[in-house]
Design a protein around this motif. Structure first.
Motif, PDB file in Angstrom:
ATOM      1  N   CYS A 132       0.849  -1.191   0.000  1.00  0.00           N
ATOM      2  CA  CYS A 132       0.000   0.000   0.000  1.00  0.00           C
ATOM      3  C   CYS A 132       0.890   1.248   0.000  1.00  0.00           C
ATOM      4  O   CYS A 132       2.081   1.184   0.290  1.00  0.00           O
ATOM      5  CB  CYS A 132      -0.951  -0.005   1.201  1.00  0.00           C
ATOM      6  SG  CYS A 132      -0.207   0.499   2.763  1.00  0.00           S
ATOM      7  N   THR A 133       0.300   2.363  -0.329  1.00  0.00           N
ATOM      8  CA  THR A 133       1.047   3.617  -0.457  1.00  0.00           C
ATOM      9  C   THR A 133       1.769   4.003   0.832  1.00  0.00           C
ATOM     10  O   THR A 133       2.934   4.415   0.799  1.00  0.00           O
ATOM     11  CB  THR A 133       0.095   4.749  -0.889  1.00  0.00           C
ATOM     12  OG1 THR A 133      -0.546   4.364  -2.104  1.00  0.00           O
ATOM     13  CG2 THR A 133       0.836   6.053  -1.087  1.00  0.00           C
ATOM     14  N   VAL A 134       1.109   3.873   1.965  1.00  0.00           N
ATOM     15  CA  VAL A 134       1.739   4.265   3.233  1.00  0.00           C
ATOM     16  C   VAL A 134       2.909   3.340   3.554  1.00  0.00           C
ATOM     17  O   VAL A 134       3.990   3.792   3.941  1.00  0.00           O
ATOM     18  CB  VAL A 134       0.708   4.306   4.385  1.00  0.00           C
ATOM     19  CG1 VAL A 134       1.386   4.578   5.721  1.00  0.00           C
ATOM     20  CG2 VAL A 134      -0.352   5.361   4.100  1.00  0.00           C
ATOM     21  N   HIS A 135       2.728   2.045   3.355  1.00  0.00           N
ATOM     22  CA  HIS A 135       3.813   1.085   3.596  1.00  0.00           C
ATOM     23  C   HIS A 135       4.984   1.367   2.667  1.00  0.00           C
ATOM     24  O   HIS A 135       6.147   1.383   3.098  1.00  0.00           O
ATOM     25  CB  HIS A 135       3.287  -0.344   3.408  1.00  0.00           C
ATOM     26  CG  HIS A 135       4.246  -1.394   3.842  1.00  0.00           C
ATOM     27  ND1 HIS A 135       4.813  -2.275   2.966  1.00  0.00           N
ATOM     28  CD2 HIS A 135       4.750  -1.703   5.072  1.00  0.00           C
ATOM     29  CE1 HIS A 135       5.627  -3.105   3.623  1.00  0.00           C
ATOM     30  NE2 HIS A 135       5.595  -2.762   4.897  1.00  0.00           N
ATOM     31  N   ASN A 136       4.712   1.608   1.402  1.00  0.00           N
ATOM     32  CA  ASN A 136       5.772   1.951   0.452  1.00  0.00           C
ATOM     33  C   ASN A 136       6.509   3.209   0.894  1.00  0.00           C
ATOM     34  O   ASN A 136       7.732   3.296   0.781  1.00  0.00           O
ATOM     35  CB  ASN A 136       5.199   2.169  -0.954  1.00  0.00           C
ATOM     36  CG  ASN A 136       4.733   0.889  -1.592  1.00  0.00           C
ATOM     37  OD1 ASN A 136       5.080  -0.207  -1.179  1.00  0.00           O
ATOM     38  ND2 ASN A 136       3.912   1.032  -2.617  1.00  0.00           N
ATOM     39  N   THR A 137       5.774   4.196   1.393  1.00  0.00           N
ATOM     40  CA  THR A 137       6.381   5.457   1.834  1.00  0.00           C
ATOM     41  C   THR A 137       7.296   5.240   3.028  1.00  0.00           C
ATOM     42  O   THR A 137       8.359   5.864   3.128  1.00  0.00           O
ATOM     43  CB  THR A 137       5.289   6.490   2.170  1.00  0.00           C
ATOM     44  OG1 THR A 137       4.474   6.682   1.003  1.00  0.00           O
ATOM     45  CG2 THR A 137       5.880   7.819   2.616  1.00  0.00           C
ATOM     46  N   LEU A 138       6.912   4.343   3.930  1.00  0.00           N
ATOM     47  CA  LEU A 138       7.768   4.054   5.078  1.00  0.00           C
ATOM     48  C   LEU A 138       9.066   3.374   4.638  1.00  0.00           C
ATOM     49  O   LEU A 138      10.116   3.585   5.241  1.00  0.00           O
ATOM     50  CB  LEU A 138       7.029   3.184   6.094  1.00  0.00           C
ATOM     51  CG  LEU A 138       5.886   3.889   6.816  1.00  0.00           C
ATOM     52  CD1 LEU A 138       5.059   2.894   7.615  1.00  0.00           C
ATOM     53  CD2 LEU A 138       6.414   4.997   7.696  1.00  0.00           C
ATOM     54  N   HIS A 139       8.996   2.583   3.590  1.00  0.00           N
ATOM     55  CA  HIS A 139      10.197   1.906   3.076  1.00  0.00           C
ATOM     56  C   HIS A 139      11.052   2.815   2.199  1.00  0.00           C
ATOM     57  O   HIS A 139      12.259   2.598   2.087  1.00  0.00           O
ATOM     58  CB  HIS A 139       9.814   0.634   2.321  1.00  0.00           C
ATOM     59  CG  HIS A 139       9.529  -0.506   3.239  1.00  0.00           C
ATOM     60  ND1 HIS A 139      10.512  -1.261   3.812  1.00  0.00           N
ATOM     61  CD2 HIS A 139       8.359  -0.978   3.713  1.00  0.00           C
ATOM     62  CE1 HIS A 139       9.963  -2.168   4.593  1.00  0.00           C
ATOM     63  NE2 HIS A 139       8.662  -2.015   4.563  1.00  0.00           N
ATOM     64  N   GLU A 140      10.435   3.792   1.578  1.00  0.00           N
ATOM     65  CA  GLU A 140      11.139   4.781   0.752  1.00  0.00           C
ATOM     66  C   GLU A 140      10.763   6.158   1.284  1.00  0.00           C
ATOM     67  O   GLU A 140       9.922   6.845   0.710  1.00  0.00           O
ATOM     68  CB  GLU A 140      10.724   4.650  -0.716  1.00  0.00           C
ATOM     69  CG  GLU A 140      11.066   3.331  -1.355  1.00  0.00           C
ATOM     70  CD  GLU A 140      12.559   3.186  -1.630  1.00  0.00           C
ATOM     71  OE1 GLU A 140      13.237   4.226  -1.782  1.00  0.00           O
ATOM     72  OE2 GLU A 140      13.027   2.048  -1.682  1.00  0.00           O
ATOM     73  N   PRO A 141      11.336   6.574   2.427  1.00  0.00           N
ATOM     74  CA  PRO A 141      10.887   7.801   3.099  1.00  0.00           C
ATOM     75  C   PRO A 141      11.006   9.041   2.206  1.00  0.00           C
ATOM     76  O   PRO A 141      11.970   9.172   1.454  1.00  0.00           O
ATOM     77  CB  PRO A 141      11.800   7.922   4.308  1.00  0.00           C
ATOM     78  CG  PRO A 141      12.614   6.698   4.370  1.00  0.00           C
ATOM     79  CD  PRO A 141      12.457   5.950   3.104  1.00  0.00           C
ATOM     80  N   PRO A 142      10.030   9.919   2.329  1.00  0.00           N
ATOM     81  CA  PRO A 142      10.072  11.148   1.544  1.00  0.00           C
ATOM     82  C   PRO A 142      11.068  12.145   2.138  1.00  0.00           C
ATOM     83  O   PRO A 142      11.445  12.038   3.299  1.00  0.00           O
ATOM     84  CB  PRO A 142       8.645  11.692   1.679  1.00  0.00           C
ATOM     85  CG  PRO A 142       8.204  11.204   3.023  1.00  0.00           C
ATOM     86  CD  PRO A 142       8.844   9.843   3.180  1.00  0.00           C
ATOM     87  N   GLU A 143      11.455  13.099   1.331  1.00  0.00           N
ATOM     88  CA  GLU A 143      12.233  14.215   1.846  1.00  0.00           C
ATOM     89  C   GLU A 143      11.275  15.072   2.669  1.00  0.00           C
ATOM     90  O   GLU A 143      10.163  15.321   2.239  1.00  0.00           O
ATOM     91  CB  GLU A 143      12.781  15.038   0.680  1.00  0.00           C
ATOM     92  CG  GLU A 143      13.602  16.211   1.123  1.00  0.00           C
ATOM     93  CD  GLU A 143      14.158  16.995  -0.062  1.00  0.00           C
ATOM     94  OE1 GLU A 143      14.098  18.232   0.017  1.00  0.00           O
ATOM     95  OE2 GLU A 143      14.620  16.385  -1.028  1.00  0.00           O
ATOM     96  N   ILE A 144      11.715  15.486   3.847  1.00  0.00           N
ATOM     97  CA  ILE A 144      10.861  16.290   4.728  1.00  0.00           C
ATOM     98  C   ILE A 144      11.571  17.603   5.028  1.00  0.00           C
ATOM     99  O   ILE A 144      12.736  17.596   5.434  1.00  0.00           O
ATOM    100  CB  ILE A 144      10.558  15.542   6.047  1.00  0.00           C
ATOM    101  CG1 ILE A 144       9.806  14.252   5.748  1.00  0.00           C
ATOM    102  CG2 ILE A 144       9.768  16.449   6.997  1.00  0.00           C
ATOM    103  CD1 ILE A 144       9.620  13.355   6.959  1.00  0.00           C
ATOM    104  N   GLU A 145      10.886  18.687   4.818  1.00  0.00           N
ATOM    105  CA  GLU A 145      11.391  20.017   5.165  1.00  0.00           C
ATOM    106  C   GLU A 145      10.467  20.605   6.215  1.00  0.00           C
ATOM    107  O   GLU A 145       9.258  20.594   6.035  1.00  0.00           O
ATOM    108  CB  GLU A 145      11.356  20.944   3.953  1.00  0.00           C
ATOM    109  CG  GLU A 145      12.577  20.893   3.099  1.00  0.00           C
ATOM    110  CD  GLU A 145      12.520  21.937   2.009  1.00  0.00           C
ATOM    111  OE1 GLU A 145      12.225  23.125   2.301  1.00  0.00           O
ATOM    112  OE2 GLU A 145      12.762  21.560   0.863  1.00  0.00           O
ATOM    113  N   ILE A 146      11.030  21.107   7.293  1.00  0.00           N
ATOM    114  CA  ILE A 146      10.256  21.802   8.317  1.00  0.00           C
ATOM    115  C   ILE A 146      10.844  23.192   8.430  1.00  0.00           C
ATOM    116  O   ILE A 146      12.058  23.345   8.617  1.00  0.00           O
ATOM    117  CB  ILE A 146      10.312  21.057   9.669  1.00  0.00           C
ATOM    118  CG1 ILE A 146       9.758  19.644   9.505  1.00  0.00           C
ATOM    119  CG2 ILE A 146       9.553  21.840  10.740  1.00  0.00           C
ATOM    120  CD1 ILE A 146       9.916  18.768  10.719  1.00  0.00           C
TER     121      ILE A 146
END
Length: 150
Positions: A132-146
């Protein structure tokens, strides 16, 4: 960083015209509301953590996001193959890390298929649910800017 070093944070950012956005606003004490496409979701903290326990925590919603994404993919698989979704459930538990930084240390997700699921479809259902999309995202983390607004 020296004065001669130039940073271009947006240079590494994926260019997408399909950006999704929403806003989180403070409600009271430790409670916040997020407005997403006209839907309101509230978060809070348990009383033992100083909140008023009026809603799930952000971390619980994080785990719920994974569980509901898995449920959606599993349900879509069942529907696509003409199988009933009645009885489909997803149980989830998570543990927090005991060291710093504060984070989820582990997640366990159990897909409970409908009783009518044929044995020969179990492996495929698990494979679809595991991508699923969320599981895939956890395995391929997005770039995060804060950042802080100027």
């Amino acid at each position: 960083m020296t004065a001669s070093t130039q940073q271009t944070p947006s240079a590494n950012r994926p260019q997408s015209t399909d950006a999704h956005s929403f806003e989180v606003t403070h409600v009271d004490h430790d409670a916040y509301t997020v407005n997403i496409r006209g839907h309101r979701i509230q978060v809070d903290q348990p009383t033992e953590a100083g909140g008023t326990d009026t809603a799930p925590t952000p971390t619980e919603l994080f785990a719920a996001s994974l569980a509901t994404c898995i449920a959606f993919y599993a349900g879509s698989y069942l529907h696509r193959h003409g199988l009933p979704r009645t009885g489909l459930r997803v149980r989830t538990e998570f543990t927090m890390a005991t060291d710093r930084p504060a984070r989820v240390a582990s997640l366990r997700v159990v897909v409970v298929p409908p009783p009518e699921l044929p044995e020969q479809r179990r492996a495929a259902l698990l494979a679809v649910a595991s991508h699923c999309t969320v599981h895939n995202t956890l395995h391929e983390p997005p770039e995060i800017e804060i950042e802080l607004e100027p």
